[in-house]
Design a protein around this motif. Structure first.
Motif, PDB file in Angstrom:
ATOM      1  N   ASP A  49       0.849  -1.196   0.000  1.00  0.00           N
ATOM      2  CA  ASP A  49       0.000   0.000   0.000  1.00  0.00           C
ATOM      3  C   ASP A  49       0.887   1.249   0.000  1.00  0.00           C
ATOM      4  N   GLU A  56      -1.352  -0.683  -4.010  1.00  0.00           N
ATOM      5  CA  GLU A  56      -2.575   0.025  -3.607  1.00  0.00           C
ATOM      6  C   GLU A  56      -2.344   1.531  -3.491  1.00  0.00           C
ATOM      7  N   ASP A  57      -3.372   2.282  -3.856  1.00  0.00           N
ATOM      8  CA  ASP A  57      -3.373   3.744  -3.735  1.00  0.00           C
ATOM      9  C   ASP A  57      -2.029   4.366  -4.105  1.00  0.00           C
ATOM     10  N   GLU A  95     -10.371   2.970  -1.258  1.00  0.00           N
ATOM     11  CA  GLU A  95     -10.833   2.938   0.139  1.00  0.00           C
ATOM     12  C   GLU A  95     -11.400   4.274   0.602  1.00  0.00           C
ATOM     13  N   ARG A 137     -11.535  -0.987  -4.296  1.00  0.00           N
ATOM     14  CA  ARG A 137     -11.423  -1.279  -2.862  1.00  0.00           C
ATOM     15  C   ARG A 137     -12.439  -0.544  -1.980  1.00  0.00           C
TER      16      ARG A 137
HETATM   17 MG    MG Z   1      -4.965   1.270   2.109  1.00  0.00          MG
END
Ligand code: MG
Ligand code: GCO
Length: 403
Positions: free
Chosen positions: A211, A237-238, A263, A284
């Motif tokens: 992440d 992620e991100d 998220e 997500r």
């Molecule tokens: Mg995250």
């Protein structure tokens, strides 16, 4: 089946949670998570002052209609506070419907598309060697997919490095957020070394995740994705903040590392372009932040058409109520990818007794009617709300940076 009570329960069994309990005239009740980490009381007010009075006397069976009543009816659409409140109502209504029909929620969502829900755990350490040891520990616990985060030399505590072995909790009690320090160059140098070391130690087949937590510019993210290609991550992620979605096209042009995002999204409109243009591989969004089961199913359907799979957010700020809802969703949607799982504290689990379980790297929502999760209100009252914030981040020269 009329709604006769809408109760907002705030408690802090190890961390803050906001829970909505809707009760119907025949005594059936449903729960919905409404926790917005670090901004909890805004949702409490939204629910208590503006939503609960609208629900009394409404037909609990009308889930879709109630969703639109709250979404279109507010006039002010979307936003994390509104969508968190709508999510809580939606999940509580699904819980009521499934309980009154005597079936586990996933049966109302089309039934199981798989036997079990693959989850990933969070291995982290202050340095590479500690993270390697943590990955080994997670493997011993049966995890089949593992996210790896390491501290960066010279930076102190940063996002993703926990306070204990199994628990990771970013929010910290206090009247002001903790300040952390950031240096992109040191991070970009360290992460490929971490994954090179992990691939040396563990099988090529072990799904590994990472992440970046919105801290990179698109070209920095592209560099990271490219430098991680030899270690073939399950996802990155991100990689960059998603307000500027053109950035994802730039990342895509440079790397084959799969990308996960969402998220902090709260609506299908946040995901629409990234999904339709196939700029991401995993979406997500969380049940609690993206409009509940009703809206998450729409996001998943759009994603399914574009070969994007789901990977619901499942950090500890998603309460066991949200976790249960996510597991029913995961079991049912065809294009499920993976579910994040961070174990809650023993206090949290005691306030929210639940039927879902973990075994050998997979999770199961259980077959109890509804969500299969309850709240012990008496115990919850013993853990009053405590002010807590997520940390903030500054670059070495003191400039505010995304955390
Ligand atoms: Mg995250
Ligand atoms: C994750 C997330 C979390 C968030 C947290 C904020 O991937 O699990 O990035 O760690 O930081 O949920 O409330």
């Amino acid at each position: 089946m009329k709604i006769v009570d809408a109760k907002v329960i705030v408690c802090s069994p190890g961390r803050n949670f906001v829970t909505l309990k809707l009760v119907t005239e025949d005594g059936v009740y449903g729960l919905g998570d409404a926790t917005l980490n670090g901004r909890e009381l805004a949702v409490v007010s939204y629910l208590k002052d503006h939503v609960a009075p609208l629900l009394i006397g409404r037909d609990a069976a009308r889930i879709e209609d109630t969703w639109h009543y709250l979404y279109k009816g507010a006039y002010w659409r979307r936003g994390p506070v509104t969508m968190c409140a709508i999510s809580a109502v939606d999940v509580a209504l699904w819980d009521i419907k499934a309980k009154s029909l005597g079936v586990p929620l996933y049966q109302l969502l089309g039934g199981a598309s798989r036997d079990a829900v693959l989850v990933y755990g969070h291995a982290n350490g202050a340095n590479i060697e500690e993270t390697v040891a943590a990955v080994a520990d997670y493997q011993k616990l049966g995890y089949k997919a593992i996210r790896a985060q390491s501290g960066v030399p010279g930076l102190g505590k940063i996002y993703g490095v926990g306070r204990g072995k199994m628990q990771y909790e970013a929010a910290q009690e206090g009247s002001l957020p903790v300040e952390e320090t950031w240096n992109t160059e040191s991070y970009l140098n360290l992460v490929p070394q971490l994954f090179a070391r992990l691939r040396k130690e563990f099988s090529e087949e072990l799904p590994l995740l990472h992440d970046a937590h919105h801290r990179l510019t698109p070209i920095e993210a592209a560099r990271l994705g490219r430098s991680l290609e030899p270690y073939h991550l399950f996802w990155l992620e991100d990689p960059t903040p998603a307000e500027l979605q053109d950035g994802f096209r730039l990342i895509r042009q440079h790397t084959t590392t799969p990308i996960a995002v969402g998220e902090v999204f709260n609506s299908v409109y946040d995901c629409e372009r990234l999904i339709k243009e196939q700029l991401i591989d995993y979406i997500r969004t969380a049940v609690v932040h993206a409009g509940g089961i009703t809206h998450m199913r729409k996001i998943a359907s759009l994603a399914e058409m574009h070969q994007v799979r789901t990977g619901c957010h499942g950090a500890t700020d998603m309460s066991p109520v949200c976790m249960a809802a996510a597991l029913h969703f995961d079991l049912s949607v065809h294009n499920f990818g993976i579910q994040e799982y961070m174990v809650h504290s023993a206090e949290t689990d005691s306030v929210f007794p639940h039927k879902y379980s973990f075994s050998n790297g997979f999770m199961y929502p259980g077959d109890a009617p509804g969500l299969g999760v309850d709240i012990n209100e008496e115990l919850a009252a013993k853990f009053p709300y405590k002010q807590a914030y997520l940390p903030v981040n500054r670059a070495l020269d003191g400039t505010m940076h995304s955390w």
